[in-house]
Write a protein that holds these residues in place. Structure first.
Motif, PDB file in Angstrom:
ATOM      1  N   ARG A 143       0.868  -1.173   0.000  1.00  0.00           N
ATOM      2  CA  ARG A 143       0.000   0.000   0.000  1.00  0.00           C
ATOM      3  C   ARG A 143       0.904   1.222   0.000  1.00  0.00           C
ATOM      4  O   ARG A 143       1.689   1.411   0.916  1.00  0.00           O
ATOM      5  CB  ARG A 143      -0.921   0.005   1.221  1.00  0.00           C
ATOM      6  CG  ARG A 143      -2.042   1.057   1.117  1.00  0.00           C
ATOM      7  CD  ARG A 143      -1.632   2.385   1.715  1.00  0.00           C
ATOM      8  NE  ARG A 143      -1.627   2.312   3.172  1.00  0.00           N
ATOM      9  CZ  ARG A 143      -0.842   3.068   3.939  1.00  0.00           C
ATOM     10  NH1 ARG A 143       0.023   3.921   3.414  1.00  0.00           N
ATOM     11  NH2 ARG A 143      -0.888   2.952   5.253  1.00  0.00           N
TER      12      ARG A 143
ATOM     13  N   TYR B 268      -4.253   3.090 -12.783  1.00  0.00           N
ATOM     14  CA  TYR B 268      -4.523   2.542 -11.453  1.00  0.00           C
ATOM     15  C   TYR B 268      -5.791   3.170 -10.890  1.00  0.00           C
ATOM     16  O   TYR B 268      -6.056   4.362 -11.108  1.00  0.00           O
ATOM     17  CB  TYR B 268      -3.369   2.840 -10.491  1.00  0.00           C
ATOM     18  CG  TYR B 268      -2.179   1.918 -10.644  1.00  0.00           C
ATOM     19  CD1 TYR B 268      -2.017   0.830  -9.797  1.00  0.00           C
ATOM     20  CD2 TYR B 268      -1.224   2.134 -11.638  1.00  0.00           C
ATOM     21  CE1 TYR B 268      -0.918  -0.019  -9.925  1.00  0.00           C
ATOM     22  CE2 TYR B 268      -0.135   1.289 -11.782  1.00  0.00           C
ATOM     23  CZ  TYR B 268       0.012   0.218 -10.913  1.00  0.00           C
ATOM     24  OH  TYR B 268       1.081  -0.619 -11.056  1.00  0.00           O
TER      25      TYR B 268
ATOM     26  N   VAL C 199      -7.505   3.118  -3.780  1.00  0.00           N
ATOM     27  CA  VAL C 199      -8.425   2.526  -2.805  1.00  0.00           C
ATOM     28  C   VAL C 199      -8.940   3.585  -1.831  1.00  0.00           C
ATOM     29  O   VAL C 199      -9.724   3.274  -0.932  1.00  0.00           O
ATOM     30  CB  VAL C 199      -7.759   1.374  -2.025  1.00  0.00           C
ATOM     31  CG1 VAL C 199      -7.428   0.236  -2.969  1.00  0.00           C
ATOM     32  CG2 VAL C 199      -6.510   1.836  -1.278  1.00  0.00           C
TER      33      VAL C 199
ATOM     34  N   THR D  80      -5.823  -7.997  -9.252  1.00  0.00           N
ATOM     35  CA  THR D  80      -5.782  -6.547  -9.098  1.00  0.00           C
ATOM     36  C   THR D  80      -6.974  -5.847  -9.745  1.00  0.00           C
ATOM     37  O   THR D  80      -7.147  -4.645  -9.576  1.00  0.00           O
ATOM     38  CB  THR D  80      -4.483  -5.976  -9.695  1.00  0.00           C
ATOM     39  OG1 THR D  80      -4.364  -6.406 -11.060  1.00  0.00           O
ATOM     40  CG2 THR D  80      -3.280  -6.467  -8.915  1.00  0.00           C
TER      41      THR D  80
ATOM     42  N   THR E   6      -9.748  -3.366  -7.601  1.00  0.00           N
ATOM     43  CA  THR E   6      -9.779  -1.975  -7.125  1.00  0.00           C
ATOM     44  C   THR E   6     -10.881  -1.113  -7.743  1.00  0.00           C
ATOM     45  O   THR E   6     -11.469  -0.294  -7.027  1.00  0.00           O
ATOM     46  CB  THR E   6      -8.401  -1.301  -7.301  1.00  0.00           C
ATOM     47  OG1 THR E   6      -7.944  -1.464  -8.652  1.00  0.00           O
ATOM     48  CG2 THR E   6      -7.393  -1.923  -6.343  1.00  0.00           C
TER      49      THR E   6
ATOM     50  N   GLN F 189     -13.668   0.648  -5.249  1.00  0.00           N
ATOM     51  CA  GLN F 189     -13.902   2.090  -5.259  1.00  0.00           C
ATOM     52  C   GLN F 189     -15.396   2.415  -5.257  1.00  0.00           C
ATOM     53  O   GLN F 189     -15.863   3.259  -4.486  1.00  0.00           O
ATOM     54  CB  GLN F 189     -13.225   2.703  -6.491  1.00  0.00           C
ATOM     55  CG  GLN F 189     -13.389   4.213  -6.620  1.00  0.00           C
ATOM     56  CD  GLN F 189     -13.092   4.689  -8.035  1.00  0.00           C
ATOM     57  OE1 GLN F 189     -13.526   4.066  -9.009  1.00  0.00           O
ATOM     58  NE2 GLN F 189     -12.354   5.775  -8.149  1.00  0.00           N
TER      59      GLN F 189
ATOM     60  N   CYS G 278      -6.607  -6.732  -0.182  1.00  0.00           N
ATOM     61  CA  CYS G 278      -7.493  -5.925   0.678  1.00  0.00           C
ATOM     62  C   CYS G 278      -8.546  -6.780   1.385  1.00  0.00           C
ATOM     63  O   CYS G 278      -9.686  -6.351   1.563  1.00  0.00           O
ATOM     64  CB  CYS G 278      -8.190  -4.833  -0.135  1.00  0.00           C
ATOM     65  SG  CYS G 278      -7.091  -3.762  -1.072  1.00  0.00           S
TER      66      CYS G 278
END
Length: 272
Positions: A56, A109, A112, A198, A201, A205, A234
């Motif tokens: 992170r 990207y 978060v 991945t 995310t 969001q 996460c």
């Protein structure tokens, strides 16, 4: 008008002006927005290792009174130099270099954290390092060079700088179950989500934003697929969101290679 009358008029007027001035001074102002679609520098302020291959990374805007300014559903782009070996050999991980020898690369990207965080933004980054990884079924995955952007961000320490831009993207969650899509808006009561690795995310969001709004009654259902339980990103955050959602967020994990006593789903996500 004599002097006494003038003073009687002047004192209330001055007091009123002072009161208005103080009210305007202390009146809450909207926070400044960092993202303006222009390329900007941000400073790494903190790095936390979430697992052996995931970090992170917290990026500071330089002011605690500034927010990211990223609409829900959109993302940012990060810039990095293309590794010299990719430029000279025109290859990466044994294949033609997808960046075609350009001196600079960029990757998208989804953070978060969003506009609820003042002064910073958090990224969760998975790092693919060079080497051979042996899967639970005995198969081996070889990364000759690794992942370019992940390795670049892996090298960053607090105090270092990187460059980003945004917001980017064509879809946006407006709240209350309403999504803005190219050429139209759609309002729904239930949203099904599929994510792997991945790819979590962008889903995270939207779910976070919806659950922060007590008046948003839309329900979300996420199937999140990974190879092993160590690959789940996460997880604590996801479990907390589901537990505190009052039933609005249903979470389903599935693994290709589950450990013993795995209580969730197994197998790949397919069209069926």
């Amino acid at each position: 008008m004599d002097g006494n009358d003038a003073m009687k008029l002047l004192v209330p007027t001055a007091a009123f002006a002072v009161g208005v001035g103080l009210l305007l001074y202390f009146w809450p102002r909207p926070p400044k927005v960092f993202l303006t679609r222009e390329r900007k520098r941000v400073q790494v302020s903190d790095v936390v290792e979430l697992s052996h291959d995931t970090k992170r990374i917290r990026l500071s805007f330089g002011s605690k009174k500034m927010i990211l300014g990223l609409p829900v559903g959109k993302h940012i782009v990060i810039y990095a130099p293309n590794p010299p070996s990719a430029i000279s050999s025109k290859s990466w991980n044994g294949k033609p270099d997808q960046d075609k020898g350009k001196p600079e690369i960029d990757r998208k990207y989804t953070p978060v954290t969003g506009n609820e965080a003042s002064g910073y933004v958090d990224l969760v980054v998975k790092i693919y390092r060079p080497g051979t990884v042996k899967m639970p079924d005995g198969k081996e995955m070889k990364w000759e060079d690794g992942g370019k952007m992940g390795l670049y961000l892996d090298s960053k320490k607090p105090g270092d700088w990187i460059e980003i831009a945004g917001p980017l993207g064509v879809n946006e969650y407006l709240g209350q179950g309403t999504f803005k899509l190219p050429g139209k808006t759609v309002t729904v009561k239930h949203v099904g989500m599929l994510a792997g690795g991945t790819g979590l995310t962008p889903m995270l969001q939207v779910v976070q934003a919806a659950l922060r709004d007590a008046s948003d009654a839309c329900n979300f259902y996420l199937i999140y697929a990974n190879k092993t339980d160590n690959d789940i990103l996460c997880r604590d955050m996801l479990d907390d969101l589901a537990r505190n959602s009052k039933g609005r967020f249903k979470l389903y994990y599935t693994l290709d290679f589950p450990p013993e006593n795995w209580a969730h789903k197994t197998g790949f996500i397919t069209a069926d």
